[in-house]
Design a protein around this motif. Structure first.
Motif, PDB file in Angstrom:
ATOM      1  N   THR A  63       0.821  -1.213   0.000  1.00  0.00           N
ATOM      2  CA  THR A  63       0.000   0.000   0.000  1.00  0.00           C
ATOM      3  C   THR A  63       0.853   1.260   0.000  1.00  0.00           C
ATOM      4  O   THR A  63       0.635   2.189  -0.792  1.00  0.00           O
ATOM      5  CB  THR A  63      -0.940   0.019   1.215  1.00  0.00           C
ATOM      6  OG1 THR A  63      -1.777  -1.142   1.177  1.00  0.00           O
ATOM      7  CG2 THR A  63      -1.809   1.268   1.204  1.00  0.00           C
ATOM      8  N   GLY A  64       1.843   1.306   0.878  1.00  0.00           N
ATOM      9  CA  GLY A  64       2.681   2.494   0.981  1.00  0.00           C
ATOM     10  C   GLY A  64       3.480   2.764  -0.274  1.00  0.00           C
ATOM     11  O   GLY A  64       3.514   3.894  -0.772  1.00  0.00           O
ATOM     12  N   ILE A  65       4.108   1.746  -0.797  1.00  0.00           N
ATOM     13  CA  ILE A  65       4.974   1.984  -1.958  1.00  0.00           C
ATOM     14  C   ILE A  65       4.150   2.323  -3.189  1.00  0.00           C
ATOM     15  O   ILE A  65       4.580   3.117  -4.036  1.00  0.00           O
ATOM     16  CB  ILE A  65       5.913   0.783  -2.211  1.00  0.00           C
ATOM     17  CG1 ILE A  65       7.042   1.218  -3.168  1.00  0.00           C
ATOM     18  CG2 ILE A  65       5.158  -0.423  -2.755  1.00  0.00           C
ATOM     19  CD1 ILE A  65       8.182   0.239  -3.249  1.00  0.00           C
ATOM     20  N   VAL A  66       2.937   1.780  -3.312  1.00  0.00           N
ATOM     21  CA  VAL A  66       2.082   2.154  -4.433  1.00  0.00           C
ATOM     22  C   VAL A  66       1.679   3.621  -4.316  1.00  0.00           C
ATOM     23  O   VAL A  66       1.654   4.355  -5.312  1.00  0.00           O
ATOM     24  CB  VAL A  66       0.850   1.238  -4.517  1.00  0.00           C
ATOM     25  CG1 VAL A  66      -0.186   1.803  -5.492  1.00  0.00           C
ATOM     26  CG2 VAL A  66       1.258  -0.167  -4.961  1.00  0.00           C
ATOM     27  N   THR A  67       1.381   4.076  -3.109  1.00  0.00           N
ATOM     28  CA  THR A  67       1.103   5.500  -2.894  1.00  0.00           C
ATOM     29  C   THR A  67       2.284   6.351  -3.341  1.00  0.00           C
ATOM     30  O   THR A  67       2.115   7.383  -3.998  1.00  0.00           O
ATOM     31  CB  THR A  67       0.798   5.767  -1.410  1.00  0.00           C
ATOM     32  OG1 THR A  67      -0.363   5.023  -1.024  1.00  0.00           O
ATOM     33  CG2 THR A  67       0.562   7.246  -1.150  1.00  0.00           C
ATOM     34  N   ALA A  68       3.496   5.913  -2.983  1.00  0.00           N
ATOM     35  CA  ALA A  68       4.702   6.645  -3.384  1.00  0.00           C
ATOM     36  C   ALA A  68       4.878   6.609  -4.897  1.00  0.00           C
ATOM     37  O   ALA A  68       5.239   7.625  -5.517  1.00  0.00           O
ATOM     38  CB  ALA A  68       5.918   6.050  -2.691  1.00  0.00           C
ATOM     39  N   PHE A  69       4.644   5.462  -5.513  1.00  0.00           N
ATOM     40  CA  PHE A  69       4.751   5.343  -6.970  1.00  0.00           C
ATOM     41  C   PHE A  69       3.801   6.307  -7.672  1.00  0.00           C
ATOM     42  O   PHE A  69       4.171   6.967  -8.654  1.00  0.00           O
ATOM     43  CB  PHE A  69       4.431   3.917  -7.415  1.00  0.00           C
ATOM     44  CG  PHE A  69       5.562   2.937  -7.287  1.00  0.00           C
ATOM     45  CD1 PHE A  69       6.880   3.324  -7.428  1.00  0.00           C
ATOM     46  CD2 PHE A  69       5.292   1.596  -7.050  1.00  0.00           C
ATOM     47  CE1 PHE A  69       7.920   2.404  -7.330  1.00  0.00           C
ATOM     48  CE2 PHE A  69       6.319   0.661  -6.943  1.00  0.00           C
ATOM     49  CZ  PHE A  69       7.629   1.070  -7.093  1.00  0.00           C
ATOM     50  N   VAL A  70       2.553   6.363  -7.214  1.00  0.00           N
ATOM     51  CA  VAL A  70       1.561   7.238  -7.843  1.00  0.00           C
ATOM     52  C   VAL A  70       1.982   8.697  -7.718  1.00  0.00           C
ATOM     53  O   VAL A  70       1.839   9.486  -8.658  1.00  0.00           O
ATOM     54  CB  VAL A  70       0.164   7.002  -7.239  1.00  0.00           C
ATOM     55  CG1 VAL A  70      -0.821   8.075  -7.696  1.00  0.00           C
ATOM     56  CG2 VAL A  70      -0.354   5.618  -7.618  1.00  0.00           C
ATOM     57  N   GLU A  71       2.531   9.060  -6.560  1.00  0.00           N
ATOM     58  CA  GLU A  71       3.038  10.419  -6.382  1.00  0.00           C
ATOM     59  C   GLU A  71       4.167  10.702  -7.366  1.00  0.00           C
ATOM     60  O   GLU A  71       4.247  11.787  -7.957  1.00  0.00           O
ATOM     61  CB  GLU A  71       3.526  10.618  -4.949  1.00  0.00           C
ATOM     62  CG  GLU A  71       3.988  12.037  -4.669  1.00  0.00           C
ATOM     63  CD  GLU A  71       4.586  12.214  -3.282  1.00  0.00           C
ATOM     64  OE1 GLU A  71       4.637  13.364  -2.812  1.00  0.00           O
ATOM     65  OE2 GLU A  71       5.017  11.209  -2.667  1.00  0.00           O
ATOM     66  N   VAL A  72       5.046   9.732  -7.545  1.00  0.00           N
ATOM     67  CA  VAL A  72       6.143   9.868  -8.507  1.00  0.00           C
ATOM     68  C   VAL A  72       5.590  10.070  -9.916  1.00  0.00           C
ATOM     69  O   VAL A  72       6.034  10.954 -10.660  1.00  0.00           O
ATOM     70  CB  VAL A  72       7.050   8.617  -8.454  1.00  0.00           C
ATOM     71  CG1 VAL A  72       7.950   8.542  -9.683  1.00  0.00           C
ATOM     72  CG2 VAL A  72       7.902   8.628  -7.186  1.00  0.00           C
ATOM     73  N   LEU A  73       4.625   9.255 -10.295  1.00  0.00           N
ATOM     74  CA  LEU A  73       4.081   9.308 -11.656  1.00  0.00           C
ATOM     75  C   LEU A  73       3.350  10.620 -11.937  1.00  0.00           C
ATOM     76  O   LEU A  73       3.411  11.133 -13.055  1.00  0.00           O
ATOM     77  CB  LEU A  73       3.143   8.122 -11.888  1.00  0.00           C
ATOM     78  CG  LEU A  73       3.807   6.744 -11.962  1.00  0.00           C
ATOM     79  CD1 LEU A  73       2.753   5.643 -11.970  1.00  0.00           C
ATOM     80  CD2 LEU A  73       4.700   6.634 -13.202  1.00  0.00           C
ATOM     81  N   THR A  74       2.679  11.153 -10.942  1.00  0.00           N
ATOM     82  CA  THR A  74       1.961  12.409 -11.157  1.00  0.00           C
ATOM     83  C   THR A  74       2.918  13.606 -11.118  1.00  0.00           C
ATOM     84  O   THR A  74       2.890  14.457 -12.006  1.00  0.00           O
ATOM     85  CB  THR A  74       0.837  12.578 -10.122  1.00  0.00           C
ATOM     86  OG1 THR A  74       1.354  12.390  -8.795  1.00  0.00           O
ATOM     87  CG2 THR A  74      -0.265  11.558 -10.346  1.00  0.00           C
ATOM     88  N   ALA A  75       3.780  13.658 -10.104  1.00  0.00           N
ATOM     89  CA  ALA A  75       4.729  14.773 -10.011  1.00  0.00           C
ATOM     90  C   ALA A  75       5.711  14.753 -11.175  1.00  0.00           C
ATOM     91  O   ALA A  75       6.143  15.813 -11.652  1.00  0.00           O
ATOM     92  CB  ALA A  75       5.485  14.711  -8.690  1.00  0.00           C
ATOM     93  N   GLY A  76       6.071  13.566 -11.640  1.00  0.00           N
ATOM     94  CA  GLY A  76       7.080  13.443 -12.677  1.00  0.00           C
ATOM     95  C   GLY A  76       6.541  13.400 -14.091  1.00  0.00           C
ATOM     96  O   GLY A  76       7.304  13.164 -15.035  1.00  0.00           O
ATOM     97  N   ALA A  77       5.253  13.663 -14.280  1.00  0.00           N
ATOM     98  CA  ALA A  77       4.681  13.626 -15.630  1.00  0.00           C
ATOM     99  C   ALA A  77       5.396  14.591 -16.588  1.00  0.00           C
ATOM    100  O   ALA A  77       5.693  14.220 -17.732  1.00  0.00           O
ATOM    101  CB  ALA A  77       3.183  13.928 -15.575  1.00  0.00           C
ATOM    102  N   PRO A  78       5.718  15.832 -16.173  1.00  0.00           N
ATOM    103  CA  PRO A  78       6.462  16.714 -17.092  1.00  0.00           C
ATOM    104  C   PRO A  78       7.838  16.150 -17.454  1.00  0.00           C
ATOM    105  O   PRO A  78       8.316  16.324 -18.580  1.00  0.00           O
ATOM    106  CB  PRO A  78       6.578  18.021 -16.298  1.00  0.00           C
ATOM    107  CG  PRO A  78       5.437  17.991 -15.339  1.00  0.00           C
ATOM    108  CD  PRO A  78       5.314  16.548 -14.944  1.00  0.00           C
TER     109      PRO A  78
END
Length: 296
Positions: free
Chosen positions: A131-146
């Motif tokens: 659960t935690g690492i998926v939350t972190a992954f999603v944050e990475v994917l959204t913040a890192g979209a540019p």
């Protein structure tokens, strides 16, 4: 034994001295994301991800002159550095490599990488379940979209159906989580099965093994998990510099829920067009499958 042409076949055991890894002195977890089979319909010609175009790995702070020469021999022209400003400063800056252009494309903006934010992400990465690492992954994917938009448009602009794009290297600090999340979605977009994508992510376990103790000590020296007993703090650091297959399996499920799959992510979150995605597939997919991954 060579990797089966079956796109659903499990990957063979891997070692950081054998494909898809390359030995680059002073650089850990360095590998080619090409060679993986694309799932195709019955009777269709076999296809695979084009080799020698996109490489992933850890930062170049400790790379040796021989390591730099190896990157040049692989044809790498651009180094995309995904690290935050704070991370780069705390590790003593960055190393310029002659003949390779460094492009700083941080996943997180400076205001998003405060000490408190970093501590919270550490907890997410080091959690027991997924659960935690998926939350972190999603944050990475959204913040890192540019960031990933910049990388992929660069690749599209430097290649065509008949001319492969120039080789690029993409890295964060250890090359497992930030880099791994973006590579995973790119492979899914190209048609690599989720099973293989999750196993490709888990190759970082082998890729980081030789330097894991260095990274663990670095985290402990930075004060990671200092509120815990020393043994527990070390155990959490070990999980942070690992790559559990089930973590990526869980992310793939979450990507389906949030964006309807990798294509939805690149269209809706990253802002690429359908034409961009078609160009990307044209330059990163090859037919006539090569038997490229061998056991040693």
């Amino acid at each position: 034994m060579a990797l089966s042409q079956d796109a659903n076949a499990p990957l063979p055991p891997s070692h950081p001295d054998s494909p898809p890894f390359h030995i680059v002195p002073g650089l850990s977890n360095f590998r080619d994301i090409g060679g993986w089979p694309i799932a195709t319909s019955p009777g269709a010609p076999p296809r695979h991800v084009r080799k020698g175009i996109l490489f992933r790995g850890s930062d170049t702070n400790r790379i040796t002159p021989k390591g730099a020469e190896k990157l040049r021999q692989l044809g790498i022209k651009t180094d995309f550095d995904l690290r935050s400003k704070q991370q780069i400063e705390k590790t003593g800056g960055y190393k310029e490599i002659s003949g390779i252009q460094r492009r700083w494309t941080p996943v997180f903006a400076e205001e998003e990488y405060t000490e408190e934010a970093a501590r919270q992400r550490y907890e997410l990465y080091a959690g027991e379940g997924t659960t935690g690492i998926v939350t972190a992954f999603v944050e990475v994917l959204t913040a890192g979209a540019p960031m990933i938009r910049t990388v992929l448009l660069h690749m599209i602009s430097s290649g065509s159906v008949n001319t492969p794009p120039e080789a690029v290297f993409m890295h964060c600090t250890t090359g497992n989580n930030r880099t791994g999340a973006f590579v995973a979605l790119l492979l899914l977009l190209l048609g690599v099965t989720g099973e293989i994508v999750a196993q490709e992510y888990a190759l970082s376990e082998a890729g980081l093994a030789p330097t894991r103790h260095i990274n663990v000590e670095r985290l402990l020296e930075k004060g990671a998990f200092q509120e815990y007993e020393p043994e527990e703090a070390r155990r959490k650091c070990m999980r942070m510099v690992g790559a559990r297959q089930e973590s990526m399996e869980a992310l793939i499920v979450e990507v389906e829920k949030m964006w309807g799959g990798a294509e939805g992510y690149f269209l809706r979150e990253v802002g690429l067009s359908n034409e961009d995605l078609e160009k990307l597939r044209n330059v990163l997919i090859e037919e006539e499958y090569e038997r490229v991954f061998m056991d040693v």
